[in-house]
Design a protein around this motif. Sequence first.
Motif, short mmCIF file in Angstrom:
data_model
loop_
_atom_site.label_atom_id
_atom_site.label_comp_id
_atom_site.label_asym_id
_atom_site.label_seq_id
_atom_site.Cartn_x
_atom_site.Cartn_y
_atom_site.Cartn_z
N MET A 1 -4.27 36.16 -53.65
CA MET A 1 -4.22 35.21 -52.53
C MET A 1 -5.45 35.40 -51.65
N LYS A 2 -6.26 34.34 -51.51
CA LYS A 2 -7.45 34.41 -50.66
C LYS A 2 -7.13 33.76 -49.32
N LEU A 3 -7.16 34.55 -48.27
CA LEU A 3 -6.80 34.07 -46.95
C LEU A 3 -8.03 33.59 -46.19
N PRO A 4 -7.88 32.56 -45.33
CA PRO A 4 -9.01 32.06 -44.54
C PRO A 4 -9.55 33.13 -43.60
N ILE A 5 -10.87 33.20 -43.48
CA ILE A 5 -11.50 34.21 -42.61
C ILE A 5 -11.02 34.09 -41.17
N PRO A 6 -10.93 32.87 -40.59
CA PRO A 6 -10.43 32.78 -39.20
C PRO A 6 -8.99 33.31 -39.06
N PHE A 7 -8.18 33.12 -40.10
CA PHE A 7 -6.81 33.65 -40.07
C PHE A 7 -6.84 35.18 -40.05
N ILE A 8 -7.71 35.76 -40.88
CA ILE A 8 -7.84 37.23 -40.92
C ILE A 8 -8.28 37.75 -39.56
N LEU A 27 1.68 40.20 -48.08
CA LEU A 27 1.53 38.80 -48.48
C LEU A 27 1.16 38.66 -49.96
N GLN A 28 0.73 39.75 -50.58
CA GLN A 28 0.41 39.70 -52.01
C GLN A 28 1.66 39.95 -52.87
N GLU A 29 2.74 40.37 -52.24
CA GLU A 29 3.96 40.70 -52.98
C GLU A 29 4.82 39.45 -53.18
N VAL A 174 10.27 23.66 -34.75
CA VAL A 174 9.22 22.66 -34.62
C VAL A 174 8.21 22.73 -35.77
N PRO A 175 7.61 21.59 -36.15
CA PRO A 175 6.54 21.60 -37.16
C PRO A 175 5.41 22.51 -36.70
N CYS A 176 4.93 23.34 -37.60
CA CYS A 176 3.93 24.34 -37.21
C CYS A 176 2.85 24.47 -38.27
N SER A 177 1.92 25.38 -38.04
CA SER A 177 0.78 25.56 -38.96
C SER A 177 1.17 26.32 -40.23
N GLY A 178 2.38 26.85 -40.27
CA GLY A 178 2.92 27.40 -41.51
C GLY A 178 2.33 28.71 -41.98
N GLU A 179 1.78 29.50 -41.07
CA GLU A 179 1.18 30.78 -41.49
C GLU A 179 2.20 31.71 -42.14
N GLY A 180 3.43 31.65 -41.67
CA GLY A 180 4.46 32.52 -42.21
C GLY A 180 4.92 32.16 -43.61
N MET A 181 4.45 31.02 -44.12
CA MET A 181 4.86 30.57 -45.46
C MET A 181 3.77 30.75 -46.50
N PHE A 182 2.66 31.43 -46.14
CA PHE A 182 1.54 31.57 -47.08
C PHE A 182 1.99 32.19 -48.40
N ARG A 183 2.85 33.20 -48.33
CA ARG A 183 3.29 33.89 -49.54
C ARG A 183 4.16 33.00 -50.41
N LYS A 184 4.94 32.16 -49.78
CA LYS A 184 5.90 31.32 -50.49
C LYS A 184 5.30 29.99 -50.94
N ASP A 185 4.32 29.51 -50.17
CA ASP A 185 3.74 28.19 -50.43
C ASP A 185 2.22 28.27 -50.34
N PRO A 186 1.54 28.47 -51.47
CA PRO A 186 0.07 28.56 -51.45
C PRO A 186 -0.59 27.31 -50.85
N GLY A 187 0.08 26.16 -50.94
CA GLY A 187 -0.48 24.95 -50.36
C GLY A 187 -0.66 25.05 -48.86
N ILE A 189 -1.83 27.54 -47.28
CA ILE A 189 -3.12 28.19 -47.03
C ILE A 189 -4.22 27.14 -46.99
N GLU A 190 -4.20 26.21 -47.93
CA GLU A 190 -5.22 25.18 -48.01
C GLU A 190 -5.19 24.25 -46.80
N GLU A 191 -4.01 24.03 -46.25
CA GLU A 191 -3.89 23.12 -45.11
C GLU A 191 -4.20 23.79 -43.77
#
Length: 461
Positions: A1-8, A27-29, A174-187, A189-191
């Motif tokens: 999983m490649k995470l966005p630099i600003p997120f890191i 997040l890699q598990e 509420v609708p959010c940026s979804g950071e907590g779902m990166f492991r479950k939903d790779p999409g 990350i792209e958004e």
Amino acid sequence: MKLPIPFINQNQALLGEEEYARLECALQEESPVSIRMNETKSFSHEETIKVPWCSTGFYLNKRLTFTFDPLFHAGCYYVQEASSMFVEQVVSKYITEPTVALDLCAAPGGKSTHVRSLLPDGSFLVANEVIRNRSQILAENLIKWGQPDVAVTNNDPADFSSLGSLFDLILTDVPCSGEGMFRKDPGAIEEWSPENVTICYQRQRRIIADIWPSLKLGGILIYSTCTYNLKEDEENIEWIKNELGAESLSVDVPQEWGITGNLAGTDTPVYRFLPHKTKGEGFFLAALRKMGEEDIENLRIKSSKKNKKEKPLEIPLQAKQWLQHPEDFDLERRGDFIIACKKTHKELVNTLYQQLKVVHSGIIIGEVKGKDLLPHQSLAMSNELNTSQFSTYELSYEQAISYLRKEAITLDISAPRGYVLLEYKNIPLGFVKNIGNRANNLYPQEWRIRSGYLPEEVRCL
């Protein structure tokens, strides 16, 4: 999983480099799999590890083939992310009397089915979803859950202002940026982007500001996201407190649960789920009580509809007999459908129909076709179904899957004719009309299993 630099960079600043490294490793598990049981549809199953903060939540050792488990379609359990089950701690502590509740951003229905199970007897839940096709999925899941004191609506948050201060409890996932779902939903990350975070926290404030007038004085707002950043989490909670007038509420959290508190340096109680500390995905929750003065206009109907005295449509006699407690319900005919509503909630439901776009409410008993009344799937799923009024037939696993695919099925020659309630492991699945050489499948077309094959290994609960 490649995470966005600003997120890191954002989360290294938030957590520190050492703790962020643990988060990134987690997040890699593989994501844990968890379900929540429906205690009103009991069946024997193998006990697994319990979710500590949810009385009916369990972790599974491996993912099941949920699509091919008839008990999943029967509403015996819901597949829900474990962290989000924490809402139980707030509801159980602060909601002790019959309540009118709203789940504002409710699809697909995990929190709605959970909250409906937790509310005291005599309560009513409105589950809302602004996107039309998602509101249909929400209605399906709440119907399968089987509790009648619900309505599903398809409205914008601002539309609820016409109801006045109606709700004792409002849940806003509420609708959010979804950071907590990166492991479950790779999409997710792209958004993700810093710009999207800004858009999200501003949208979240608009949603809360729009729905705030609908909360009673002293009522409780539960705010939640599946993201980590301060803007969408702690900073929004402070905004709600300062701009709208709210008091923060706390719940007791044992240290062994591994839940993280406020990361913004204030003493406001909030609850963060970080995957390297808790067994679940990223999640944030805070509870607030509405304070201050307000003008209460509860249930002052401002309908533009003219009150015409129309002759009520005839309701078939057997409709009430199909309910376990018919004395508790009013039956109404809407078009060709007979709908049962608890007498105690009739005024509320009528108001919802006048002010909002109601997708579903109560129990749909059946559909009138000529002189016949076809029992509805909503009735089959309901906890109020009077099974003694129907002949029943126990299905094999293969028959159950065929039925759920809405395929033609043939019952044994000994099976009774007419409307038959099909069961799997003694749990209702739905109705057929058995005419002898075949049984007409009455399962809803839009609910059917669309996959035409079975996996090599089927794992059911």
